[in-house]
Scaffold this motif. Structure first.
Motif, mmCIF file in Angstrom:
data_model
loop_
_atom_site.group_PDB
_atom_site.id
_atom_site.type_symbol
_atom_site.label_atom_id
_atom_site.label_comp_id
_atom_site.label_asym_id
_atom_site.label_seq_id
_atom_site.Cartn_x
_atom_site.Cartn_y
_atom_site.Cartn_z
ATOM 1 N N ARG A 18 13.627 -131.379 -24.535
ATOM 2 C CA ARG A 18 14.702 -131.610 -23.564
ATOM 3 C C ARG A 18 16.066 -131.546 -24.254
ATOM 4 O O ARG A 18 17.043 -131.009 -23.703
ATOM 5 C CB ARG A 18 14.517 -132.967 -22.889
ATOM 6 N N MET A 19 16.149 -132.104 -25.446
ATOM 7 C CA MET A 19 17.409 -132.065 -26.196
ATOM 8 C C MET A 19 17.811 -130.618 -26.485
ATOM 9 O O MET A 19 18.986 -130.249 -26.383
ATOM 10 C CB MET A 19 17.263 -132.843 -27.512
ATOM 11 N N ARG A 20 16.827 -129.804 -26.809
ATOM 12 C CA ARG A 20 17.125 -128.397 -27.079
ATOM 13 C C ARG A 20 17.665 -127.705 -25.834
ATOM 14 O O ARG A 20 18.601 -126.905 -25.904
ATOM 15 C CB ARG A 20 15.867 -127.681 -27.568
ATOM 16 N N GLN A 21 17.070 -128.008 -24.682
ATOM 17 C CA GLN A 21 17.557 -127.424 -23.429
ATOM 18 C C GLN A 21 19.004 -127.843 -23.147
ATOM 19 O O GLN A 21 19.826 -127.032 -22.716
ATOM 20 C CB GLN A 21 16.651 -127.852 -22.277
ATOM 21 N N ASN A 22 19.308 -129.113 -23.401
ATOM 22 C CA ASN A 22 20.676 -129.592 -23.190
ATOM 23 C C ASN A 22 21.661 -128.893 -24.124
ATOM 24 O O ASN A 22 22.784 -128.560 -23.739
ATOM 25 C CB ASN A 22 20.745 -131.109 -23.389
ATOM 26 N N LEU A 23 21.243 -128.684 -25.362
ATOM 27 C CA LEU A 23 22.116 -127.999 -26.313
ATOM 28 C C LEU A 23 22.336 -126.544 -25.910
ATOM 29 O O LEU A 23 23.428 -125.993 -26.099
ATOM 30 C CB LEU A 23 21.515 -128.079 -27.719
ATOM 31 N N GLU A 24 21.285 -125.910 -25.387
ATOM 32 C CA GLU A 24 21.455 -124.529 -24.939
ATOM 33 C C GLU A 24 22.455 -124.443 -23.784
ATOM 34 O O GLU A 24 23.243 -123.496 -23.700
ATOM 35 C CB GLU A 24 20.100 -123.956 -24.505
#
Length: 225
Positions: free
Chosen positions: A22-28
């Motif tokens: 989820r953190m990766r999606q937010n960063l993207e």
């Protein structure tokens, strides 16, 4: 205690993979709000790369847990280990040549079949070849052999490089163990642990020994009766 530690690492991998994803999606999403020349853009890209490395570790741990428990759901199938090994070696031939190393092969014709998971065995063989290529200098000879002995297929990957110390021979199969000589390369210390789990899933054995000089990795798999 060792079993408990393994379970802890498996549980952590399971619980942490989702929030990290989820953190990766937010960063993207955040990176889309900044231009390529923006300093924030570069920082977010670096953070995503670090997250990808962490996610790879957790994915490897979960896969390792499946292998060690025997809970691999794919169907086994008859396969030719010689053809499988050849398919693994082919992409490495040019890499080995570019490194100033040499590849020698000795593979028996009409190799008996084994029952197994081709994707897993291909990954295991690739890992062994990759280790030999990455952790030996130029002028090293890397050998890949397949022999038939007493209802087993013996696959051996060896080199005449610097080798590893005696005390490291058994430890290299443990989780997260990385020798000092390998810390200059990317990795998470799970590669050989995964190889051992794959071999054991196929009712086989794997051992390391000295090649005087260098290292020999010997994998034995039962043939189809």
């Amino acid at each position: 205690m060792i079993a408990s530690l393994k379970q802890v690492s498996n549980d952590i991998a399971h619980d942490m993979r989702r929030p990290l994803a989820r953190m990766r999606q937010n960063l993207e999403r955040a990176i889309g709000a900044h231009g390529p020349s923006d300093t924030m853009h570069e920082q977010v890209e670096c953070a995503i790369e670090d997250l990808d490395a962490a996610l790879e570790i957790f994915s490897s741990l979960l896969k390792l847990a499946q292998l060690e428990s025997g809970a691999w759901n794919n169907e086994m199938e008859p396969l030719d280990p010689a053809r499988l090994l050849e398919s693994v070696l082919e992409p490495y031939r040019s890499v080995i040549e570019d490194n100033g190393q040499r590849l020698e092969t000795e593979i028996i014709p009409a190799c008996p079949t084994v029952i197994g998971y081709p994707v897993l065995l291909r990954q295991a063989f690739s890992n062994l070849i990759e280790n030999a290529v990455r952790h030996t200098p130029d002028q090293t000879t890397i050998t890949a052999t397949i022999m038939l002995s007493d209802k087993t297929i013996t696959i051996e990957i060896a080199d005449n490089g610097p080798g590893i110390p005696d005390e490291a021979m058994l430890r290299v199969f443990d989780r997260f163990v990385r020798l000092d000589t390998s810390r200059t390369h990317d990795g998470n210390g799970l590669g050989l642990t995964m190889v051992k789990a794959v071999v054991q899933l196929h009712r086989g054995t794997i051992v390391l020994s000295h090649n005087n000089p260098g290292v020999r990795c010997i994998v034995k798999l039962p043939i189809e009766i």
